[in-house]
Design an enzyme around this catalytic site. Structure first.
Site, PDB file in Angstrom:
ATOM      1  N   ASN A 161     -53.210  10.713 -38.559  1.00 55.17           N
ATOM      2  CA  ASN A 161     -53.846  11.332 -39.723  1.00 55.17           C
ATOM      3  C   ASN A 161     -55.359  11.178 -39.568  1.00 55.17           C
ATOM      4  O   ASN A 161     -55.888  10.091 -39.742  1.00 55.17           O
ATOM      5  CB  ASN A 161     -53.334  10.619 -40.990  1.00 55.17           C
ATOM      6  CG  ASN A 161     -54.016  11.108 -42.245  1.00 55.17           C
ATOM      7  OD1 ASN A 161     -54.802  12.064 -42.217  1.00 55.17           O
ATOM      8  ND2 ASN A 161     -53.744  10.457 -43.372  1.00 55.17           N
ATOM      9  N   TRP A 162     -56.008  12.281 -39.223  1.00 57.36           N
ATOM     10  CA  TRP A 162     -57.452  12.217 -38.941  1.00 57.36           C
ATOM     11  C   TRP A 162     -58.271  12.090 -40.226  1.00 57.36           C
ATOM     12  O   TRP A 162     -59.477  11.879 -40.176  1.00 57.36           O
ATOM     13  CB  TRP A 162     -57.906  13.450 -38.163  1.00 57.36           C
ATOM     14  CG  TRP A 162     -57.302  13.602 -36.783  1.00 57.36           C
ATOM     15  CD1 TRP A 162     -56.266  12.878 -36.251  1.00 57.36           C
ATOM     16  CD2 TRP A 162     -57.700  14.531 -35.760  1.00 57.36           C
ATOM     17  NE1 TRP A 162     -56.005  13.301 -34.976  1.00 57.36           N
ATOM     18  CE2 TRP A 162     -56.857  14.316 -34.650  1.00 57.36           C
ATOM     19  CE3 TRP A 162     -58.666  15.529 -35.694  1.00 57.36           C
ATOM     20  CZ2 TRP A 162     -56.981  15.065 -33.464  1.00 57.36           C
ATOM     21  CZ3 TRP A 162     -58.789  16.286 -34.515  1.00 57.36           C
ATOM     22  CH2 TRP A 162     -57.950  16.044 -33.421  1.00 57.36           C
ATOM     23  N   LYS A 163     -57.622  12.273 -41.359  1.00 52.85           N
ATOM     24  CA  LYS A 163     -58.299  12.229 -42.663  1.00 52.85           C
ATOM     25  C   LYS A 163     -59.544  13.132 -42.634  1.00 52.85           C
ATOM     26  O   LYS A 163     -59.501  14.183 -42.012  1.00 52.85           O
ATOM     27  CB  LYS A 163     -58.619  10.778 -43.046  1.00 52.85           C
ATOM     28  CG  LYS A 163     -57.366   9.890 -43.011  1.00 52.85           C
ATOM     29  CD  LYS A 163     -57.531   8.563 -43.677  1.00 52.85           C
ATOM     30  CE  LYS A 163     -56.217   7.781 -43.588  1.00 52.85           C
ATOM     31  NZ  LYS A 163     -56.275   6.474 -44.226  1.00 52.85           N
ATOM     32  N   HIS A 194     -49.836  11.428 -49.549  1.00 50.81           N
ATOM     33  CA  HIS A 194     -50.571  10.266 -49.023  1.00 50.81           C
ATOM     34  C   HIS A 194     -51.174   9.501 -50.204  1.00 50.81           C
ATOM     35  O   HIS A 194     -51.577  10.101 -51.200  1.00 50.81           O
ATOM     36  CB  HIS A 194     -51.670  10.737 -48.065  1.00 50.81           C
ATOM     37  CG  HIS A 194     -52.288   9.601 -47.319  1.00 50.81           C
ATOM     38  ND1 HIS A 194     -53.260   8.799 -47.869  1.00 50.81           N
ATOM     39  CD2 HIS A 194     -52.053   9.111 -46.078  1.00 50.81           C
ATOM     40  CE1 HIS A 194     -53.598   7.865 -46.986  1.00 50.81           C
ATOM     41  NE2 HIS A 194     -52.883   8.033 -45.894  1.00 50.81           N
ATOM     42  N   GLU A 217     -53.977   8.296 -50.656  1.00 50.93           N
ATOM     43  CA  GLU A 217     -55.323   8.756 -51.038  1.00 50.93           C
ATOM     44  C   GLU A 217     -55.241  10.001 -51.912  1.00 50.93           C
ATOM     45  O   GLU A 217     -56.053  10.188 -52.822  1.00 50.93           O
ATOM     46  CB  GLU A 217     -56.160   8.986 -49.770  1.00 50.93           C
ATOM     47  CG  GLU A 217     -56.568   7.656 -49.135  1.00 50.93           C
ATOM     48  CD  GLU A 217     -56.709   7.679 -47.627  1.00 50.93           C
ATOM     49  OE1 GLU A 217     -56.863   8.765 -47.042  1.00 50.93           O
ATOM     50  OE2 GLU A 217     -56.662   6.590 -47.021  1.00 50.93           O
ATOM     51  N   GLU A 257     -46.279   3.392 -46.365  1.00 56.24           N
ATOM     52  CA  GLU A 257     -47.677   2.991 -46.190  1.00 56.24           C
ATOM     53  C   GLU A 257     -48.096   2.103 -47.367  1.00 56.24           C
ATOM     54  O   GLU A 257     -48.515   2.632 -48.416  1.00 56.24           O
ATOM     55  CB  GLU A 257     -48.586   4.216 -46.129  1.00 56.24           C
ATOM     56  CG  GLU A 257     -48.359   5.092 -44.922  1.00 56.24           C
ATOM     57  CD  GLU A 257     -49.628   5.839 -44.511  1.00 56.24           C
ATOM     58  OE1 GLU A 257     -49.951   5.818 -43.327  1.00 56.24           O
ATOM     59  OE2 GLU A 257     -50.299   6.424 -45.378  1.00 56.24           O
ATOM     60  N   GLY A 269     -56.464   1.025 -43.852  1.00 62.02           N
ATOM     61  CA  GLY A 269     -57.902   0.917 -43.583  1.00 62.02           C
ATOM     62  C   GLY A 269     -58.471  -0.472 -43.792  1.00 62.02           C
ATOM     63  O   GLY A 269     -59.683  -0.647 -43.834  1.00 62.02           O
ATOM     64  N   SER A 288     -53.067   0.295 -40.874  1.00 61.68           N
ATOM     65  CA  SER A 288     -53.739  -0.514 -39.851  1.00 61.68           C
ATOM     66  C   SER A 288     -52.906  -0.685 -38.577  1.00 61.68           C
ATOM     67  O   SER A 288     -52.917  -1.745 -37.957  1.00 61.68           O
ATOM     68  CB  SER A 288     -54.140  -1.884 -40.414  1.00 61.68           C
ATOM     69  OG  SER A 288     -55.078  -1.717 -41.470  1.00 61.68           O
ATOM     70  N   GLY A 308     -54.043   5.937 -38.943  1.00 64.31           N
ATOM     71  CA  GLY A 308     -55.312   6.449 -39.456  1.00 64.31           C
ATOM     72  C   GLY A 308     -56.440   6.130 -38.480  1.00 64.31           C
ATOM     73  O   GLY A 308     -56.639   6.815 -37.484  1.00 64.31           O
ATOM     74  N   GLY A 309     -57.168   5.052 -38.748  1.00 65.61           N
ATOM     75  CA  GLY A 309     -58.349   4.701 -37.969  1.00 65.61           C
ATOM     76  C   GLY A 309     -58.157   4.746 -36.457  1.00 65.61           C
ATOM     77  O   GLY A 309     -59.000   5.298 -35.731  1.00 65.61           O
TER      78      GLY A 309
END
Ligand code: 13P
Length: 256
Positions: free
Chosen positions: A12-14, A97, A99, A169, A175, A215, A236-237
């Protein structure tokens, strides 16, 4: 994880990457992700989807959206229709998600409508669920996750349930660098599977892939994937750099 379920590693490149950067990352992944491993999908921002599709066409890597609206078309400024994603060759879409839920007010009902619209358009929804830190500390994790799963699939048939992917998640692990203990991630993924079995049936639940996200790093993936109920990762990151995402996608080679 069970051998019957093909592992899935999703990135997920967000809200990261310009079109040029997205092309570069997609190309590097094309070169570095080993063939014959898990199914791999990247979810770039909508502005880079067309370019990423061009770069990944003919490769083993799939691409998908990070969000979408459930209407087919119309006056919905700023939204993206399911058919617009399939038009770009997307085969997956992330739905619900945390977010989206916490920052943009996405409700369980909206998650249900989006996931259903995804299926109706031939997209595989990756439905995200998970508790906040406050909920975990109040021992509400199981309840929160079960209710999110039930509401996401409200009124669905077993045939529909069979086609989804879930991602557990925990919000506190996103993150933060704090990965959920693999044992605990496995327990909650198992709880999601039990919930699916009650909503549909055991055979259907046994076929649904359940990912862990929060993470995820190259160093943690092999242990996570060794757990029976964890069928993949939503990253993610660590998916923003080709080396770290490829290392996660190639975890079987790393583990050997
Ligand atoms: P991080 O891997 O950066 O914790 O993000 C996880 C996530 O939200 C993937 O959807």
């Amino acid at each position: 994880m069970s051998t019957a379920r093909r592992p899935l590693i999703a990135g997920n490149w967000k809200m990261h990457k310009t079109v040029a950067e997205a092309r570069q990352l997609a190309n590097a992944l094309r070169a570095k992700v080993a063939a014959g491993g898990p199914e791999v999908v990247v979810c770039p921002p909508a502005t880079a989807l067309f370019a990423v599709a061009e770069e990944l066409k003919g490769s083993a890597i799939a691409w998908g959206g990070q969000n979408m609206d459930w209407h087919a078309k119309g006056a919905f400024t700023g939204e993206i229709a399911p058919g617009m994603l399939t038009d770009l060759g997307c085969t997956f879409v992330i739905v619900g998600h945390s977010e989206r839920r916490t920052l943009f007010g996405e409700t369980d009902e909206a998650v249900c409508q989006k996931a259903e619209a995804a299926l109706a358009n031939g997209l595989t929804p990756i439905i995200c669920v998970g508790e906040t830190l406050e909920q975990r500390e109040a021992a509400l994790t199981d309840n929160v996750v079960i209710v999110q799963v039930q509401r996401a699939l409200h009124g669905w048939t077993a045939e529909q349930v069979a086609k989804v992917v879930f991602a557990y998640e925990p919000v506190w692990a996103i993150g933060t660098g704090k990965t959920c203990e693999s044992q605990e991630a496995d327990r909650v993924c198992g709880l999601i599977r039990d919930t699916l079995a009650r909503l549909a049936d055991q055979a259907t639940a046994d076929g649904v892939r359940i990912l862990y996200g929060g993470s995820v790093k190259p160093e943690t993936i092999a242990e996570q994937m060794a757990k029976p109920h964890v069928d993949g990762a939503l990253v993610g990151g660590a998916c923003l750099e080709a080396d770290s995402f490829a290392a996660i996608a190639n975890y079987q080679a790393v583990a050997r």
